[in-house]
Design a protein around this motif. Structure first.
Motif, PDB file in Angstrom:
ATOM      1  N   PHE A  31      36.111  35.114  32.675  1.00 50.76           N
ATOM      2  CA  PHE A  31      37.082  35.500  33.712  1.00 50.76           C
ATOM      3  C   PHE A  31      37.589  36.900  33.380  1.00 50.76           C
ATOM      4  CE2 PHE A  31      38.915  30.917  34.622  1.00 50.76           C
ATOM      5  CZ  PHE A  31      37.670  30.518  35.057  1.00 50.76           C
ATOM      6  N   SER A  32      37.828  37.681  34.439  1.00 48.38           N
ATOM      7  CA  SER A  32      38.412  39.004  34.221  1.00 48.38           C
ATOM      8  C   SER A  32      39.632  39.138  35.136  1.00 48.38           C
ATOM      9  CB  SER A  32      37.346  40.054  34.547  1.00 48.38           C
ATOM     10  OG  SER A  32      37.953  41.294  34.723  1.00 48.38           O
ATOM     11  N   LEU A  33      40.813  39.385  34.552  1.00 48.34           N
ATOM     12  CA  LEU A  33      42.026  39.556  35.358  1.00 48.34           C
ATOM     13  C   LEU A  33      42.026  40.981  35.909  1.00 48.34           C
ATOM     14  CD1 LEU A  33      44.712  38.254  36.265  1.00 48.34           C
ATOM     15  CD2 LEU A  33      45.761  39.189  34.214  1.00 48.34           C
ATOM     16  N   VAL A  34      41.887  41.135  37.242  1.00 53.54           N
ATOM     17  CA  VAL A  34      41.743  42.482  37.803  1.00 53.54           C
ATOM     18  C   VAL A  34      43.054  43.041  38.364  1.00 53.54           C
ATOM     19  CG1 VAL A  34      39.250  42.434  38.181  1.00 53.54           C
ATOM     20  CG2 VAL A  34      40.748  41.476  39.928  1.00 53.54           C
ATOM     21  N   ALA A  35      44.002  42.170  38.743  1.00 59.22           N
ATOM     22  CA  ALA A  35      45.322  42.631  39.208  1.00 59.22           C
ATOM     23  C   ALA A  35      46.246  41.422  39.330  1.00 59.22           C
ATOM     24  CB  ALA A  35      45.219  43.329  40.567  1.00 59.22           C
ATOM     25  N   VAL A  36      47.545  41.684  39.373  1.00 51.62           N
ATOM     26  CA  VAL A  36      48.508  40.604  39.640  1.00 51.62           C
ATOM     27  C   VAL A  36      49.400  41.034  40.810  1.00 51.62           C
ATOM     28  CG1 VAL A  36      48.532  39.748  37.245  1.00 51.62           C
ATOM     29  CG2 VAL A  36      50.232  41.442  37.971  1.00 51.62           C
TER      30      VAL A  36
END
Ligand code: NAP
Length: 268
Positions: A31-36
């Protein structure tokens, strides 16, 4: 063969659930967190938010702006129903697969979003409870209610919870409705001297909501028959309990082309 990298957005990263989700996504290799999405901190980086990991992830105050600038596969929403509904619509519009843990959606909402997901042939998951043990509790309660149809549900949550009864209690009552005939429980002439004393009534199943500081999420399904009672109980002691379910939903939503409501429908 290496697993496909899934690009994830999280709405509500400052919340109790959102914080756990940030940790889970960060710790999951594929998984890659790209924005919140955080309505109060647009323009910052995640590392500038208190209690968040030291990572260079952009914070947007609005999902529409975010998805027009950032490429993503999945949106995890852990906010409030009014924001969750808006986020779900935008995600489906932009072809981003929603995984929604936010509770407080009505049956009509679920039907509406299911129709949109089906038309667009895009996967979506809405689950009022991501704890696997809670799903088993609901399934066991449904099995038992077929043979012991007099049922009351007591759900207990922390006092910051806004909706009552909990999504899990409603879902349990719905599952029980599927296996037993509609019935009025208790004495036919019973009356409440204190309004609400008998709890809410869902097709005859009485639902009681307790709210106290110190609690996390707990539910007991009580059944009674002549000379015997049966209690089926689940306790969430820590919010990390929800994350294996959220992780499974993010993986599975990539393979779906419809909306699935309830984690139990993702489990075999
Ligand atoms: P929380 O600690 O209150 O966090 C909610 C977050 O959502 C906060 O960061 C809040 O930010 C943000 N938010 C609230 N209203 C918003 C809006 N209109 N627009 C954008 N952001 C908004 O709550 P929580 O315990 O993490 O729970 C979050 C949701 O998950 C709730 O619906 C809860 O019932 C549900 N839940 C689901 C499960 C499950 O297994 N499915 C388990 C536990 C909880 P602000 O500070 O800006 O308000």
């Amino acid at each position: 063969m290496s697993e496909q990298m899934i690009r994830v957005l999280i709405a509500g990263p400052r919340g109790k659930m959102g914080k756990e989700a940030v940790k889970m996504v960060k710790e999951t290799e594929h998984f890659s967190l790209v924005a919140v999405i955080d309505r109060k901190n647009g323009g910052k980086k995640l590392r500038e938010l208190e209690g968040q990991p030291d990572i260079d992830v952009p914070v947007y105050d609005d999902l529409r702006t975010c998805v027009s600038e950032v490429e993503a596969d999945v949106l995890i929403d852990l906010t409030r129903p009014e924001a969750g509904k808006k986020h779900l619509e935008i995600a489906l519009e932009y072809g981003i697969r929603p995984v929604v843990g936010t509770t407080g959606f009505s049956d009509e909402d679920i039907e509406d979003y299911s129709r949109i997901a089906e038309e667009k042939e895009i996967g979506a998951v809405i689950a009022p409870n991501f704890a696997v043990g809670a799903i088993l509790m609901m399934k066991f309660a449904q099995m038992a209610a077929k043979y012991m149809p007099d049922v009351e549900i007591i759900e207990k949550h922390h006092d910051q919870k806004l909706d009552a009864p909990s999504g899990t209690a409603m879902k349990t009552a719905q599952m029980i409705k599927e296996v037993r005939a509609s019935k009025k429980q208790g004495h036919p002439d019973e009356k409440e001297d204190l309004q609400g004393a008998r709890g809410g009534d869902y097709d005859g199943v009485r639902v009681h909501s307790v709210r106290l500081p110190g609690l996390v999420a707990h539910q007991e399904v009580l059944m009674g028959a002549t000379g015997q009672t049966l209690s089926i109980r689940h306790d969430t002691i820590d919010r990390s309990a929800f994350m294996p379910g959220v992780k499974m939903a993010v993986e599975m939503v990539m393979k779906l082309d419809i909306l699935v409501y309830g984690l139990e429908n993702l489990m075999e």
